[in-house]
Structures are given as structure tokens and as C-alpha cells.
Design a protein around this motif. Sequence first.
Motif, PDB file in Angstrom:
ATOM      1  N   ILE A 104       1.775  -3.256   5.620  1.00 17.00           N
ATOM      2  CA  ILE A 104       0.777  -2.229   5.351  1.00 17.00           C
ATOM      3  C   ILE A 104      -0.613  -2.836   5.497  1.00 17.00           C
ATOM      4  CG2 ILE A 104       2.270  -0.905   3.808  1.00 17.00           C
ATOM      5  CD1 ILE A 104       0.752  -2.152   1.446  1.00 17.00           C
ATOM      6  N   GLY A 105      -1.620  -1.971   5.472  1.00 17.80           N
ATOM      7  CA  GLY A 105      -2.985  -2.446   5.605  1.00 17.80           C
ATOM      8  C   GLY A 105      -3.606  -2.816   4.266  1.00 17.80           C
ATOM      9  N   GLN A 129       0.521  -7.320   3.261  1.00 22.81           N
ATOM     10  CA  GLN A 129      -0.703  -6.526   3.319  1.00 22.81           C
ATOM     11  C   GLN A 129      -1.716  -7.274   4.176  1.00 22.81           C
ATOM     12  OE1 GLN A 129      -1.623  -5.146  -0.561  1.00 22.81           O
ATOM     13  NE2 GLN A 129      -2.949  -3.504   0.138  1.00 22.81           N
ATOM     14  N   ASP A 130      -2.079  -6.694   5.337  1.00 30.46           N
ATOM     15  CA  ASP A 130      -2.894  -7.384   6.329  1.00 30.46           C
ATOM     16  C   ASP A 130      -4.137  -6.550   6.639  1.00 30.46           C
ATOM     17  OD1 ASP A 130      -3.868  -8.352   8.944  1.00 30.46           O
ATOM     18  OD2 ASP A 130      -2.023  -9.545   8.943  1.00 30.46           O
ATOM     19  N   ALA A 131      -5.303  -7.186   6.591  1.00 31.25           N
ATOM     20  CA  ALA A 131      -6.565  -6.476   6.820  1.00 31.25           C
ATOM     21  C   ALA A 131      -6.690  -5.968   8.251  1.00 31.25           C
ATOM     22  CB  ALA A 131      -7.744  -7.393   6.483  1.00 31.25           C
ATOM     23  N   ARG A 132      -5.919  -6.523   9.181  1.00 29.08           N
ATOM     24  CA  ARG A 132      -5.990  -6.105  10.586  1.00 29.08           C
ATOM     25  C   ARG A 132      -5.100  -4.897  10.875  1.00 29.08           C
ATOM     26  NH1 ARG A 132      -4.353 -12.044  12.387  1.00 29.08           N
ATOM     27  NH2 ARG A 132      -3.018 -11.561  10.592  1.00 29.08           N
ATOM     28  N   ALA A 162       0.549 -10.489  12.401  1.00 25.36           N
ATOM     29  CA  ALA A 162       1.033  -9.681  11.281  1.00 25.36           C
ATOM     30  C   ALA A 162       2.551  -9.501  11.365  1.00 25.36           C
ATOM     31  CB  ALA A 162       0.329  -8.331  11.280  1.00 25.36           C
ATOM     32  N   ILE A 163       3.061  -9.258  12.571  1.00 17.78           N
ATOM     33  CA  ILE A 163       4.509  -9.106  12.745  1.00 17.78           C
ATOM     34  C   ILE A 163       5.219 -10.423  12.437  1.00 17.78           C
ATOM     35  CG2 ILE A 163       6.321  -8.639  14.435  1.00 17.78           C
ATOM     36  CD1 ILE A 163       4.430  -6.690  15.792  1.00 17.78           C
ATOM     37  N   ALA A 164       4.627 -11.536  12.862  1.00 18.99           N
ATOM     38  CA  ALA A 164       5.214 -12.849  12.572  1.00 18.99           C
ATOM     39  C   ALA A 164       5.264 -13.103  11.072  1.00 18.99           C
ATOM     40  CB  ALA A 164       4.418 -13.949  13.281  1.00 18.99           C
ATOM     41  N   ALA A 165       4.211 -12.676  10.366  1.00 17.44           N
ATOM     42  CA  ALA A 165       4.191 -12.850   8.907  1.00 17.44           C
ATOM     43  C   ALA A 165       5.293 -12.043   8.240  1.00 17.44           C
ATOM     44  CB  ALA A 165       2.821 -12.446   8.360  1.00 17.44           C
ATOM     45  N   LEU A 166       5.528 -10.824   8.764  1.00 20.86           N
ATOM     46  CA  LEU A 166       6.613 -10.000   8.227  1.00 20.86           C
ATOM     47  C   LEU A 166       7.962 -10.639   8.514  1.00 20.86           C
ATOM     48  CD1 LEU A 166       7.687  -7.420   6.912  1.00 20.86           C
ATOM     49  CD2 LEU A 166       7.477  -6.286   9.141  1.00 20.86           C
ATOM     50  N   ALA A 167       8.168 -11.135   9.731  1.00 23.76           N
ATOM     51  CA  ALA A 167       9.437 -11.773  10.091  1.00 23.76           C
ATOM     52  C   ALA A 167       9.715 -12.977   9.203  1.00 23.76           C
ATOM     53  CB  ALA A 167       9.419 -12.178  11.560  1.00 23.76           C
ATOM     54  N   ALA A 168       8.664 -13.699   8.835  1.00 21.69           N
ATOM     55  CA  ALA A 168       8.836 -14.884   7.998  1.00 21.69           C
ATOM     56  C   ALA A 168       9.312 -14.537   6.593  1.00 21.69           C
ATOM     57  CB  ALA A 168       7.516 -15.656   7.925  1.00 21.69           C
ATOM     58  N   ARG A 169       9.067 -13.307   6.190  1.00 21.23           N
ATOM     59  CA  ARG A 169       9.490 -12.880   4.853  1.00 21.23           C
ATOM     60  C   ARG A 169      10.974 -12.506   4.774  1.00 21.23           C
ATOM     61  NH1 ARG A 169       5.470 -12.588   0.564  1.00 21.23           N
ATOM     62  NH2 ARG A 169       3.422 -12.594   1.592  1.00 21.23           N
TER      63      ARG A 169
END
Length: 519
Positions: A104-105, A129-132, A162-169
Motif C-alpha cells: 500500500i502507499g 507501506q511505500d511512499a512511491r 516496492a515489489i521486491a520488498a513485498l517478495a522479501a516478506r
Amino acid sequence: MEDALQRLPADTAPEDRDGAGDLAQVRGLAAWVPAAIADRAPSVTVVGDAMLDGWWSGTIERFCREAPAPVVDVTHREYAAGGAANTAVNLAALGARVRMCGLIGDDDAGRRLRGILDDAGVDTTDLVQDARVSTTTKYRILAGDQVMLRLDDTHDGLPAAAIAALAARIPAAVTGADAVVVCDYGSGALDGEVRAALARRATLDPGAVVVVDAHDTAAWSALRPDIVTPNAQEAAQVLGLRLDARTDRAAAVAARRTDLLAATNAATVVVTLDRDGTVLLGPDGEEHRTYARPATEKQASGAGDTFVASLTAARAAGLPLTTSLDLAQAAADVVVHRPGTSVCTTADLTGHLQQFADTALATDELLRKVEADRAAGKRIVLTNGCFDVLHRGHTRYLNQAKQLGDVLVVALNDDDGVRRLKGPDRPINPIADRAGIIASLSCVDYVTVFATDTLVPLIDQLKPDVYAKGGDYTAQMLEETPAVEACGGRVSILDYVPERSTAEVVRRIRATPPAGGAP
């Protein structure tokens, strides 16, 4: 209340837990099955497209000067979790321990959505939660009970970081979960890295129930899900065909069972058919229908999310697949009668099922209802039995009976009649409980009770188009056959399931020692 599920060995696989449903139902507690989910509190991770739903209502008293458009003076704003977030909130409302993994933003909508999830008891540790990123929102503008406009604010693309950060979770989010639900609305957030991460976890941790609710279920075939839940349009897309809402869509998708299972690589496909309920298509020809109880038009949203959440929670708690499907249909029926985006709690679901406890109709009332159905061109199917301890053989049989016509009437032997047929220690469940359990099944339209030794008197009055009977009978063996044929109906003998019987269920229950003690 003793939780029947707790009497099962902890390592029993879901497929081997049919007795759990029977143990609950033998106590006449069909309405208490939802409590079994809360008692077990399964751990469920939701991975998907989280959205914020808004419902802004007001009044219209004028048109704007710039264009022939009404001016809505907004007087009230309501917000709710939408998309995958709505699935998460519904799971939490049913007693599951829920983790939300999504993107989400870092904007007003994102902060509001996180707050809604936190307040619902959802763990948002893995909600990136990503500002971009802009949080997806869907705002409905209402005047009175009418939706005038829906404003969708979606992103035009997601940053790779942002997608990479989600995948890492993903690894931490799904580890130890009893179930993983993938809610893919096609935003692109779950493509590529995230999908690959989920596929790797499915290989490493095969014990979790994996449910995929996606616009394109075939795209998730590498996950080898236990259940996929396409709607009619999505199933048609996978199959490359067109489904006409005026035809029997359940039969159309059932005819392509093999193709659907192969394309999705799923163990089971559940196709949702909105007002027509659902159809479950499993391996080896397994099939189960549910039938919706549609509402008059209301501004309801998210019933599909509630359905997926309830189905997942029940399976994660170890309930049988067909029982889970019936519960999910009941939960969807609850929210479709409400305006806005709402959730179905354990209390809501229990109350909905309990309302069927006193639904046995007197003969006069039944005849009035059936007369109206017949005048509308509907075919009437009648069947009867004791239905003392509901088991899978019963539900399979009743689903088959429903498919012989449009309206299914189930006539139950009264308690004295059961004793005459089965002996002095039966029925286990009194008529009020038996009627409530049968009436709560979505395939059943009406329940009535009869005291005679045969159904001939009711047949003479009801004049069914089809009289269905299960067991190792032939039409010639039944005393009711001449009465059915005399009124222009026909007799249909349905499948006999010898390994599924009330006597066997009772024997198994009596052989099971109570928790923590000797028999």
C-alpha cells in the motif's frame, strides 16, 4: 460446549476429518460449527491486493451549473477494508489469527487502511507501506440508496523496488500458517517475484491449505493450490468459452471439470455463480452445489471476499470440504443482505444458521408455497427420511435431489416415526434439531414433518414432479411409486453410499474416548 474438533488427533489431515463435522452435528449443533473455527483459531496469511473502500452518502437537491449532473451534498463518509484486506478482516471476524501481506502507499488512504486492519485484529507487520505507491481506493457516491458514481483510484505501475520488498516478506509471512490465501486482483503487485516466492514456499511448506482467488487462476498453476475460486466469468476465461447467465452455468463448467483442474493445477475448483450459488469440482468426479439465498437489490460489496475467507477458515480449522463450502455460502448470504462493504462474524454466522431451527412448515403452509412455485413454472422435487445424524452421504444425496428440479422439499419422519423405523434409542437428535440442520443447507428449499408410516398422504396433496429416494431401492419396491405416478410425477432413485451411514457415524462416535480421559 465441548469442541468436537479437539477430540481429533492433532496431526490428522483435513481430508481425514469428516468425523469432525459429524461429531458437531450429532449434538444437533450445526449452528455452532462456526464456533469451532474460533475455538481452533487457525493461523491464516493473506497475500494480495489491499484496497480501501469508501461509501460517501448524501442528498441531491440541485443540478450543477457546468453540466446536467446532480450535485450530491455529502453528509456521511464510511470506510472499509477492500479487496484482499476485506478477506483478511473477514477471517479475523471468524476467529482466525490473520497476517496481511500486501503493498500500500504511505498516503492518507494507506494509513486509514492500516488502521482499519489493526482495529480488526489483523497483524500488519508484513503490510509494506511505500511512499512511491498510491493506495488503491474505490469510493462510491450515494444519494439515498442509489449509487450515483464510483471513483476508482489505482496506480499506473509499481516500482520494482516496492515489489521486491513485498517478495522479501513472503517467507516470514507464510511460515507456520495453517492456510495461505492469495487474492490477486490483477494490479501487478503479485506478478514475477512475489509469485515465485510463494511457489517456493509452497514447495518447502506443503502442510498449509493454499487458496487462490484470482482474476486469472491459471496464472497461479505453479503454486499447485488446494482450492481456486474463480467466478463464472473467470472460469469461462480459463476455458475459452462464453457462459450465458440464462443457461445452466453450473452444468457447463462441470462438463469441463478436467480442463479446469488441469489449467489451474488445483486439487479442487470452486466456481462462484453469484445468484446461482457455487459448484465444487474435485478429482474423481466429486461435485457439490450450494444455492444462494439472494437479496433484493442492495448496495452490497465484497460478498466474494467473505466467501473466500469463510471457506479458508473452515478448511484451516479442519472442517470437511463440503461443510466448509456450505458455511462459506451462508456467510456470503449474510453480507449480501447488507449495504456497503461488511464482514460476517462468528456471531453473525451462528445467528444466520440458528434462524433455521424452527423452519419446519405445516402442510397447509407448505402447499401454499409450493402452489406459488408451481405457478411460476418451477419443478417440485420431494424426498424424505430421518436425517438423524447428518453426514456426507446425506449432503451428496440432497444435492443430487435438488438438481432434479427447481424446488426441493424434504419431509422428515417425526420422532415417533424414527423410533418405529430405527428402534427405541433413536432418534439421537429430536425433530427440531433435525429440521434446523436440514433447513440450513442451501440446497433445501422447504422442510416439513410427517407422522405416517409412508409418504403417500403428502404425495397425494403435494403432487411432486419428482419423488427422489436414496438407497438400494428400485421404484417398484417403493409404496409411494403408484401415488407419484398417479399425479403425473416420476420416481428417481439416487446414489447409495454404503460407507456413509448414520449407524456407522454413531458407532465411530461411541468408540471415540472423551478428551483427556478413558472411554
